[in-house]
Scaffold this active site. Sequence first.
Site, mmCIF file in Angstrom:
data_model
loop_
_atom_site.group_PDB
_atom_site.id
_atom_site.type_symbol
_atom_site.label_atom_id
_atom_site.label_comp_id
_atom_site.label_asym_id
_atom_site.label_seq_id
_atom_site.Cartn_x
_atom_site.Cartn_y
_atom_site.Cartn_z
ATOM 1 N N GLY A 30 0.829 -1.202 0.000
ATOM 2 C CA GLY A 30 0.000 0.000 0.000
ATOM 3 C C GLY A 30 0.863 1.251 0.000
ATOM 4 O O GLY A 30 2.017 1.227 -0.418
ATOM 5 N N CYS A 31 0.313 2.340 0.495
ATOM 6 C CA CYS A 31 1.025 3.619 0.523
ATOM 7 C C CYS A 31 2.356 3.477 1.260
ATOM 8 O O CYS A 31 2.403 2.992 2.390
ATOM 9 C CB CYS A 31 0.165 4.679 1.201
ATOM 10 S SG CYS A 31 0.980 6.284 1.380
ATOM 11 N N PHE A 32 3.444 3.902 0.609
ATOM 12 C CA PHE A 32 4.761 3.697 1.214
ATOM 13 C C PHE A 32 5.055 4.630 2.379
ATOM 14 O O PHE A 32 6.015 4.411 3.120
ATOM 15 C CB PHE A 32 5.898 3.767 0.186
ATOM 16 C CG PHE A 32 5.865 4.907 -0.800
ATOM 17 C CD1 PHE A 32 5.314 6.138 -0.500
ATOM 18 C CD2 PHE A 32 6.416 4.725 -2.077
ATOM 19 C CE1 PHE A 32 5.319 7.180 -1.415
ATOM 20 C CE2 PHE A 32 6.422 5.763 -3.007
ATOM 21 C CZ PHE A 32 5.875 6.990 -2.670
ATOM 22 N N TRP A 33 4.272 5.657 2.597
ATOM 23 C CA TRP A 33 4.531 6.574 3.713
ATOM 24 C C TRP A 33 4.495 5.848 5.052
ATOM 25 O O TRP A 33 5.345 6.054 5.911
ATOM 26 C CB TRP A 33 3.516 7.711 3.724
ATOM 27 C CG TRP A 33 3.612 8.643 2.557
ATOM 28 C CD1 TRP A 33 4.668 8.779 1.695
ATOM 29 C CD2 TRP A 33 2.617 9.577 2.131
ATOM 30 N NE1 TRP A 33 4.381 9.738 0.754
ATOM 31 C CE2 TRP A 33 3.142 10.243 0.990
ATOM 32 C CE3 TRP A 33 1.337 9.907 2.571
ATOM 33 C CZ2 TRP A 33 2.417 11.233 0.307
ATOM 34 C CZ3 TRP A 33 0.615 10.882 1.906
ATOM 35 C CH2 TRP A 33 1.157 11.543 0.779
#
Length: 217
Positions: free
Chosen positions: A44-47
Amino acid sequence: MKNILVFLMSLILTSCNGQEAKKPLNRTPKMDKDNLQYITFGGGCFWCVESCFNMLKGVDAAVSGYSGGHKANPAYEEVCTGETGHAEVVEIAYDPKIISYEQLMDVFFFLHDPTQLNRQGNDIGTQYRSVIFYKDETEKEKAEAAMKASEASGRWNGKYVTEITKFEKFWPAEQYHQGYYNANPNQPYCSAVVGPKIAKFKKHYGELGMLEPENEQ
């Protein structure tokens, strides 16, 4: 005189607090930087993924980027279209004497839902797919075993759809993506999605998200 003493004490406390805040959370003096290993995966979102892995003992660096696509040096805007074939990933440099591949996999499967195909929550698209990239057959077998063990644990309800595929190239994301949550904790997506995930991660893996590796006394 009393006011001067209070002022001086406040300066001392501020200085101490400032030094404490700057102390790195995940570095250990025993880390062997000459023999680091690397692993690349997307959840998912790498943040969120990057932020959590950067807290772990034995992890030298977790870098956000792109992998699994067909375009060289892709830009974030291009990856977001889903047309480059890349996934948002994190490349992790770690010391296997401090933290094992299996422990990293355990965190990986904790941080995202591997039963969701080409999405994580409201983030929809192949760029958000669950994927593990392997560099050789040994690593492939370890990834398959880790996924099988996690699926059998019942942590997530449903069949895992995590892709296990041959690693070809990692492209670091733009600089503003690196450490994005730490720099922008009040950004709407960060406060609503990333922050709660990080809080859950810290609670599960201990204060400050620090693993206690099996081989560490």
